[in-house]
Design an enzyme around this catalytic site. Structure first.
Site, mmCIF file in Angstrom:
data_model
loop_
_atom_site.group_PDB
_atom_site.id
_atom_site.type_symbol
_atom_site.label_atom_id
_atom_site.label_comp_id
_atom_site.label_asym_id
_atom_site.label_seq_id
_atom_site.Cartn_x
_atom_site.Cartn_y
_atom_site.Cartn_z
ATOM 1 N N SER A 1 1.035 -1.342 0.018
ATOM 2 C CA SER A 1 -0.003 -0.023 0.150
ATOM 3 C C SER A 1 0.829 1.161 0.026
ATOM 4 C CB SER A 1 -0.812 0.043 1.296
ATOM 5 O OG SER A 1 -1.599 1.402 1.296
ATOM 6 N N TYR B 1 -1.003 -0.355 10.638
ATOM 7 C CA TYR B 1 -1.395 -0.776 9.153
ATOM 8 C C TYR B 1 -0.216 -0.219 8.339
ATOM 9 C CZ TYR B 1 -3.259 -0.997 4.426
ATOM 10 O OH TYR B 1 -3.636 -1.439 3.180
ATOM 11 N N ALA C 1 2.643 0.555 9.204
ATOM 12 C CA ALA C 1 3.944 -0.171 9.586
ATOM 13 C C ALA C 1 3.841 -1.638 9.182
ATOM 14 C CB ALA C 1 4.231 -0.074 11.048
HETATM 15 N N1 LIG Z 1 -8.757 -1.239 -1.228
HETATM 16 C C1 LIG Z 1 -7.850 -0.379 -1.300
HETATM 17 O O1 LIG Z 1 -8.142 0.632 -1.503
HETATM 18 C C2 LIG Z 1 -6.597 -0.548 -0.991
HETATM 19 C C3 LIG Z 1 -5.561 0.061 -1.130
HETATM 20 C C4 LIG Z 1 -4.078 -0.351 -0.654
HETATM 21 C C5 LIG Z 1 -3.954 -1.511 -0.399
HETATM 22 N N2 LIG Z 1 -4.972 -2.614 -0.132
HETATM 23 C C6 LIG Z 1 -4.538 -4.048 0.231
HETATM 24 O O2 LIG Z 1 -5.036 -4.797 -0.717
HETATM 25 C C7 LIG Z 1 -5.235 -6.082 -0.250
HETATM 26 C C8 LIG Z 1 -6.718 -6.379 -0.549
HETATM 27 O O3 LIG Z 1 -7.569 -5.757 0.351
HETATM 28 P P1 LIG Z 1 -9.079 -5.307 -0.402
HETATM 29 O O4 LIG Z 1 -9.137 -3.777 -0.384
HETATM 30 O O5 LIG Z 1 -9.291 -6.424 -1.419
HETATM 31 O O6 LIG Z 1 -9.923 -5.934 0.963
HETATM 32 P P2 LIG Z 1 -11.050 -6.861 1.226
HETATM 33 O O7 LIG Z 1 -11.899 -6.740 0.318
HETATM 34 O O8 LIG Z 1 -11.442 -6.842 2.734
HETATM 35 O O9 LIG Z 1 -10.431 -7.995 0.992
HETATM 36 C C9 LIG Z 1 -9.210 -8.603 2.004
HETATM 37 C C10 LIG Z 1 -8.920 -10.203 1.618
HETATM 38 O O10 LIG Z 1 -8.282 -10.799 2.648
HETATM 39 C C11 LIG Z 1 -8.925 -11.840 3.369
HETATM 40 N N3 LIG Z 1 -8.313 -11.928 4.607
HETATM 41 C C12 LIG Z 1 -8.236 -11.036 5.532
HETATM 42 N N4 LIG Z 1 -7.382 -11.496 6.569
HETATM 43 C C13 LIG Z 1 -7.161 -12.889 6.389
HETATM 44 C C14 LIG Z 1 -6.535 -13.995 7.056
HETATM 45 N N5 LIG Z 1 -6.061 -13.589 8.188
HETATM 46 N N6 LIG Z 1 -6.308 -15.143 6.396
HETATM 47 C C15 LIG Z 1 -6.831 -15.145 5.043
HETATM 48 N N7 LIG Z 1 -7.354 -14.247 4.546
HETATM 49 C C16 LIG Z 1 -7.625 -13.211 4.768
HETATM 50 C C17 LIG Z 1 -10.399 -11.589 3.323
HETATM 51 O O11 LIG Z 1 -10.961 -12.898 3.381
HETATM 52 P P3 LIG Z 1 -11.702 -13.759 4.539
HETATM 53 O O12 LIG Z 1 -12.175 -12.484 5.376
HETATM 54 O O13 LIG Z 1 -12.763 -14.619 3.590
HETATM 55 O O14 LIG Z 1 -10.533 -14.275 5.173
HETATM 56 C C18 LIG Z 1 -10.383 -10.982 1.957
HETATM 57 O O15 LIG Z 1 -10.514 -11.936 0.791
HETATM 58 C C19 LIG Z 1 -4.935 -5.867 1.353
HETATM 59 O O16 LIG Z 1 -3.663 -6.418 1.604
HETATM 60 C C20 LIG Z 1 -5.002 -4.386 1.497
HETATM 61 O O17 LIG Z 1 -4.179 -3.918 2.478
HETATM 62 C C21 LIG Z 1 -6.185 -2.191 -0.561
#
Ligand SMILES: NC(=O)c1ccc[n+]([C@@H]2O[C@H](COP(=O)([O-])OP(=O)(O)OC[C@H]3O[C@@H](n4cnc5c(N)ncnc54)[C@H](OP(=O)(O)O)[C@@H]3O)[C@@H](O)[C@H]2O)c1
Ligand SMILES: *[C@@H]1O[C@H](CO)[C@@H](O)[C@H](O)[C@H]1NC(C)=O
Length: 307
Positions: A184, A197, A199
């Protein structure tokens, strides 16, 4: 202080600056050469084996669809198995020849071991490991009443990818495969209310910077910096938080983001910022941290006013 250090203190900064100035046309040519080289050698992932963590929603779900369109074989990992099954069915419709669903929590070593081993025993190989699973928490540092609560974020966002990578490396070496780290821009500079986060992502970025050197040239590593991507976050407070903070930042669809990310991975880029203007935040936070700090403080004040 030794004479050598004193001399370096005075000579190195202006010398480095001059060097960059003089060599910038050469650097540009080098980047252009790498770009052309990457376009010519882009990987075709049809039939290849890809593990995606956090594939039950958001960016991970759409990365799965994008790999499916390119006919890769997939292992989808997350904790919500029902959602994973739906994603898997869609992947099959889109063109993936084989999809495995495994319930797993990346913060547990045994789960990471299991989903990598299951993949290899089922498909006989592993080509890409996509570390996407992650959680976000919006909280002022002083709001943590029990500081041990902060561990869970590090366990998922940092240790999860480390564990999965540990078990995947021997197989990726054999296939000359790739590792993807969904980080990120928060990992580049501080973000109010996201100290832990930010960090976790900074730790992840630096871990893979080192690994890229240690595993060169067998395994290619791509770090991904998504902008504000629409996702499956359902916590209303978090959505309001993001709106207040990012009122001016345009959101991107997860489909668009996923396409650009998989293109970047296949062409072997070391980093993918998507949308690409996000990359500018990196040099701003390196060259002018004061400006970033000012902008963040302004947005924090604006948010407090809106409350
Ligand atoms: N959306 C943004 O704007 C954005 C920006 C910068 C970075 N990111 C990064 O992109 C990645 C995906 O985020 P997203 O925005 O798509 O969020 P999201 O829709 O909440 O998806 C997160 C995914 O991670 C899984 N997950 C969470 N904790 C887990 C664990 N302990 N074990 C296995 N799976 C786990 C969740 O599935 P379950 O709950 O079913 O386990 C879900 O499939 C993250 O690393 C986030 O930090 C997102
Ligand atoms: C803080 O949380 C941890 C688990 O996260 C728990 O083991 C511990 O007892 C808690 N401490 C207090 C003072 O509540």
């Amino acid at each position: 202080m030794g004479l050598t250090n004193k001399t370096l203190n005075n000579v190195l900064p202006p010398f480095a600056f001059l060097f960059l100035l003089v060599s910038s046309p050469l650097l540009f040519l080098f980047k252009l050469f790498r770009y052309v080289q990457r376009c010519r050698t882009a990987e075709n992932v049809a039939g290849k084996v890809v593990v995606i963590t956090g594939a039950s929603s958001g960016i991970g779900e759409h990365l799965a669809y994008e790999y499916a369109r390119r006919e890769a074989r997939l292992t989808l990992v997350a904790r919500r198995e029902d959602r994973l099954k739906m994603v898997a069915n869609r992947c099959r419709e889109l063109g993936s020849p084989a999809v495995i669903v495994t319930r797993g929590d990346v913060s547990l070593v045994k789960d990471c071991k299991r989903f990598i081993e299951d993949t290899v025993s089922q498909f006989g190989r592993l080509d890409h490991l996509v570390n996407n699973a992650g959680t976000v928490e919006a909280k002022m540092f002083e709001e943590y009443s029990n500081i041990s609560d902060a561990h869970s974020l590090m366990n998922t966002n940092f240790w999860g990818p480390v564990y999965a990578t540990h078990f995947a490396v021997p197989h990726l070496k054999k296939s000359k495969g790739k590792i993807v780290a969904v980080a990120s821009p928060a990992g580049w500079s501080g973000v109010p209310k996201m100290s832990i986060y930010a960090a976790t992502k900074a730790a992840m970025i630096n871990f893979y910077e080192t690994l890229r050197m240690e595993l060169h040239p067998d395994i290619t590593i791509t770090t991904v910096f998504p902008g504000l991507v629409e996702n499956g976050v359902t916590d209303p407070e978090l959505i309001a938080e993001a709106r207040g903070r990012h009122g001016l930042v345009p959101k991107q669809s997860a489909t668009e983001c996923a396409r650009a990310v998989v293109d970047g991975i296949c062409s072997g880029k070391t980093s993918v910022a998507e949308p690409s203007w996000i990359g500018v935040l990196f040099w701003l936070s390196t060259m002018c941290p004061e400006l970033m700090e000012w902008a963040q403080l302004r947005s924090m004040k604006a948010m407090d006013k809106n409350k």
